[in-house]
Design a protein around this motif. Structure first.
Motif, PDB file in Angstrom:
ATOM      1  N   VAL A 156       0.840  -1.202   0.000  1.00 30.03           N
ATOM      2  CA  VAL A 156       0.000   0.000   0.000  1.00 30.03           C
ATOM      3  C   VAL A 156       0.873   1.250   0.000  1.00 30.03           C
ATOM      4  O   VAL A 156       0.654   2.191  -0.784  1.00 30.03           O
ATOM      5  CB  VAL A 156      -0.955  -0.001   1.211  1.00 30.03           C
ATOM      6  CG1 VAL A 156      -1.633   1.363   1.364  1.00 30.03           C
ATOM      7  CG2 VAL A 156      -2.002  -1.100   1.067  1.00 30.03           C
ATOM      8  N   LEU A 157       1.871   1.281   0.873  1.00 34.53           N
ATOM      9  CA  LEU A 157       2.741   2.457   0.965  1.00 34.53           C
ATOM     10  C   LEU A 157       3.521   2.662  -0.333  1.00 34.53           C
ATOM     11  O   LEU A 157       3.697   3.803  -0.782  1.00 34.53           O
ATOM     12  CB  LEU A 157       3.683   2.314   2.150  1.00 34.53           C
ATOM     13  CG  LEU A 157       3.006   2.323   3.524  1.00 34.53           C
ATOM     14  CD1 LEU A 157       4.014   2.028   4.630  1.00 34.53           C
ATOM     15  CD2 LEU A 157       2.312   3.655   3.779  1.00 34.53           C
ATOM     16  N   ALA A 158       3.972   1.579  -0.942  1.00 33.52           N
ATOM     17  CA  ALA A 158       4.677   1.702  -2.225  1.00 33.52           C
ATOM     18  C   ALA A 158       3.734   2.227  -3.312  1.00 33.52           C
ATOM     19  O   ALA A 158       4.126   3.051  -4.145  1.00 33.52           O
ATOM     20  CB  ALA A 158       5.254   0.347  -2.627  1.00 33.52           C
ATOM     21  N   ARG A 159       2.478   1.783  -3.283  1.00 34.26           N
ATOM     22  CA  ARG A 159       1.494   2.243  -4.273  1.00 34.26           C
ATOM     23  C   ARG A 159       1.221   3.736  -4.106  1.00 34.26           C
ATOM     24  O   ARG A 159       1.113   4.478  -5.091  1.00 34.26           O
ATOM     25  CB  ARG A 159       0.211   1.420  -4.111  1.00 34.26           C
ATOM     26  CG  ARG A 159      -0.871   1.735  -5.123  1.00 34.26           C
ATOM     27  CD  ARG A 159      -1.961   0.682  -5.084  1.00 34.26           C
ATOM     28  NE  ARG A 159      -1.551  -0.554  -5.746  1.00 34.26           N
ATOM     29  CZ  ARG A 159      -1.419  -1.732  -5.131  1.00 34.26           C
ATOM     30  NH1 ARG A 159      -1.680  -1.848  -3.846  1.00 34.26           N
ATOM     31  NH2 ARG A 159      -1.041  -2.793  -5.814  1.00 34.26           N
ATOM     32  N   LEU A 160       1.102   4.179  -2.869  1.00 36.95           N
ATOM     33  CA  LEU A 160       0.893   5.606  -2.603  1.00 36.95           C
ATOM     34  C   LEU A 160       2.071   6.427  -3.122  1.00 36.95           C
ATOM     35  O   LEU A 160       1.892   7.480  -3.738  1.00 36.95           O
ATOM     36  CB  LEU A 160       0.716   5.840  -1.107  1.00 36.95           C
ATOM     37  CG  LEU A 160      -0.547   5.260  -0.461  1.00 36.95           C
ATOM     38  CD1 LEU A 160      -0.464   5.388   1.055  1.00 36.95           C
ATOM     39  CD2 LEU A 160      -1.800   5.966  -0.991  1.00 36.95           C
ATOM     40  N   GLU A 161       3.278   5.912  -2.886  1.00 38.97           N
ATOM     41  CA  GLU A 161       4.471   6.644  -3.320  1.00 38.97           C
ATOM     42  C   GLU A 161       4.534   6.742  -4.839  1.00 38.97           C
ATOM     43  O   GLU A 161       4.828   7.804  -5.394  1.00 38.97           O
ATOM     44  CB  GLU A 161       5.723   5.949  -2.763  1.00 38.97           C
ATOM     45  CG  GLU A 161       6.990   6.746  -2.968  1.00 38.97           C
ATOM     46  CD  GLU A 161       8.170   6.179  -2.191  1.00 38.97           C
ATOM     47  OE1 GLU A 161       9.306   6.569  -2.521  1.00 38.97           O
ATOM     48  OE2 GLU A 161       7.964   5.370  -1.276  1.00 38.97           O
ATOM     49  N   ARG A 162       4.246   5.638  -5.504  1.00 34.76           N
ATOM     50  CA  ARG A 162       4.276   5.646  -6.982  1.00 34.76           C
ATOM     51  C   ARG A 162       3.255   6.619  -7.550  1.00 34.76           C
ATOM     52  O   ARG A 162       3.485   7.246  -8.582  1.00 34.76           O
ATOM     53  CB  ARG A 162       3.999   4.240  -7.526  1.00 34.76           C
ATOM     54  CG  ARG A 162       5.130   3.255  -7.363  1.00 34.76           C
ATOM     55  CD  ARG A 162       4.925   2.032  -8.249  1.00 34.76           C
ATOM     56  NE  ARG A 162       3.673   1.352  -7.993  1.00 34.76           N
ATOM     57  CZ  ARG A 162       3.503   0.388  -7.093  1.00 34.76           C
ATOM     58  NH1 ARG A 162       4.517   0.020  -6.320  1.00 34.76           N
ATOM     59  NH2 ARG A 162       2.325  -0.204  -6.948  1.00 34.76           N
ATOM     60  N   ALA A 163       2.120   6.751  -6.872  1.00 31.79           N
ATOM     61  CA  ALA A 163       1.051   7.630  -7.359  1.00 31.79           C
ATOM     62  C   ALA A 163       1.281   9.086  -6.969  1.00 31.79           C
ATOM     63  O   ALA A 163       0.511   9.961  -7.387  1.00 31.79           O
ATOM     64  CB  ALA A 163      -0.293   7.152  -6.809  1.00 31.79           C
ATOM     65  N   GLY A 164       2.306   9.343  -6.177  1.00 31.73           N
ATOM     66  CA  GLY A 164       2.531  10.707  -5.703  1.00 31.73           C
ATOM     67  C   GLY A 164       1.498  11.146  -4.684  1.00 31.73           C
ATOM     68  O   GLY A 164       1.321  12.347  -4.448  1.00 31.73           O
ATOM     69  N   HIS A 187      12.907  -0.679   3.065  1.00 33.98           N
ATOM     70  CA  HIS A 187      11.671  -0.210   2.428  1.00 33.98           C
ATOM     71  C   HIS A 187      10.688   0.387   3.433  1.00 33.98           C
ATOM     72  O   HIS A 187       9.667   0.941   3.037  1.00 33.98           O
ATOM     73  CB  HIS A 187      10.987  -1.362   1.686  1.00 33.98           C
ATOM     74  CG  HIS A 187      10.576  -2.486   2.592  1.00 33.98           C
ATOM     75  ND1 HIS A 187      11.365  -3.597   2.784  1.00 33.98           N
ATOM     76  CD2 HIS A 187       9.472  -2.654   3.363  1.00 33.98           C
ATOM     77  CE1 HIS A 187      10.753  -4.413   3.620  1.00 33.98           C
ATOM     78  NE2 HIS A 187       9.607  -3.866   3.996  1.00 33.98           N
ATOM     79  N   ASP A 188      10.953   0.275   4.729  1.00 33.36           N
ATOM     80  CA  ASP A 188      10.014   0.764   5.738  1.00 33.36           C
ATOM     81  C   ASP A 188       9.911   2.288   5.699  1.00 33.36           C
ATOM     82  O   ASP A 188      10.906   2.986   5.465  1.00 33.36           O
ATOM     83  CB  ASP A 188      10.433   0.316   7.134  1.00 33.36           C
ATOM     84  CG  ASP A 188      10.229  -1.172   7.356  1.00 33.36           C
ATOM     85  OD1 ASP A 188       9.394  -1.763   6.648  1.00 33.36           O
ATOM     86  OD2 ASP A 188      10.913  -1.740   8.225  1.00 33.36           O
ATOM     87  N   ARG A 189       8.712   2.792   5.951  1.00 33.61           N
ATOM     88  CA  ARG A 189       8.465   4.229   5.959  1.00 33.61           C
ATOM     89  C   ARG A 189       7.813   4.619   7.284  1.00 33.61           C
ATOM     90  O   ARG A 189       6.976   3.887   7.803  1.00 33.61           O
ATOM     91  CB  ARG A 189       7.527   4.627   4.801  1.00 33.61           C
ATOM     92  CG  ARG A 189       8.102   4.352   3.425  1.00 33.61           C
ATOM     93  CD  ARG A 189       9.273   5.297   3.116  1.00 33.61           C
ATOM     94  NE  ARG A 189       9.848   5.035   1.802  1.00 33.61           N
ATOM     95  CZ  ARG A 189      10.871   4.228   1.579  1.00 33.61           C
ATOM     96  NH1 ARG A 189      11.434   3.569   2.590  1.00 33.61           N
ATOM     97  NH2 ARG A 189      11.352   4.045   0.378  1.00 33.61           N
TER      98      ARG A 189
END
Length: 204
Positions: A156-164, A187-189
């Motif tokens: 989910v966090l990676a998807r949010l990042e890719r979408a800006g 990869h943790d945020r």
């Protein structure tokens, strides 16, 4: 191992077991009271008060309770999205229309979750959220979250990042689950804030 200790991956598993055991030892009355306090604290946050869409989840067992918060958000006219666990551990999303709109779904031999029975909106639906509530077992002084280890919310966090997308990232925990340090991976945020029954702590 101490709840505040650092750990490698075996130690991370040990930490998870420790936190889960502590939750399972809680009395049901304590869990209910904490859920009410968490809802009150979360609803007072400016990010939540101004949100049009919140991505959340339905708590399981002795997890910090979320249903009171979900119902309060819905009563305010907020669009609430809930996750649907996919076979590959990624998450689809559906809208919450009250507790009666949930279905109990058993995922293999792993767990039974309450998921929205309505239309699936796709994994990218979360990118429209103003606030994302992340489940967790602990958070440390830097805002690093210890999850259950399935990797669903890493996606989910990676998807949010890719979408800006830049929603507020919040985690709901019991007071004792805010610790000095948890193990982390590259990869943790960090989350933006942790909400506990006694208050809110911000990290950035």
């Amino acid at each position: 191992m101490s709840l505040t200790g650092r750990a490698d991956e075996p130690g991370k598993r040990s930490l998870r077991r420790e936190f889960i055991a502590a939750r399972n030892a809680l009395a049901s009355d304590d869990v209910r009271q904490a859920a009410d306090a968490l809802a009150e604290r979360a609803l007072s946050l400016p990010e939540v008060a101004g949100a049009r869409t919140v991505a959340a989840y339905v708590s399981v067992g002795a997890e910090p309770g979320t249903l009171a918060l979900l119902d309060a958000l819905r009563a305010r006219g907020v669009r609430v999205l809930l996750p649907v666990l996919l076979p590959d551990n990624d998450l689809d999303w559906g809208a919450y229309h009250g507790e009666e709109s949930l279905a109990r779904v058993r995922h293999g031999g792993r767990m039974t979750l309450s998921e929205p029975a309505a239309e699936r909106l796709g994994p990218d639906a979360v990118t429209a959220a103003d606030v994302v509530l992340l489940p967790g077992l602990a958070v440390d002084a830097r805002g690093m979250r210890l999850g259950r280890g399935g990797g669903s919310y890493d996606r989910v966090l990676a998807r949010l990042e890719r979408a800006g997308a830049r929603p507020a990232l919040l985690v709901l925990l019991y007071d004792r689950e805010v610790v000095a340090r948890v193990p982390e991976e590259p990869h943790d945020r960090p989350v933006d804030a942790v909400v506990t029954p006694s208050g809110v702590r911000r990290f950035r």
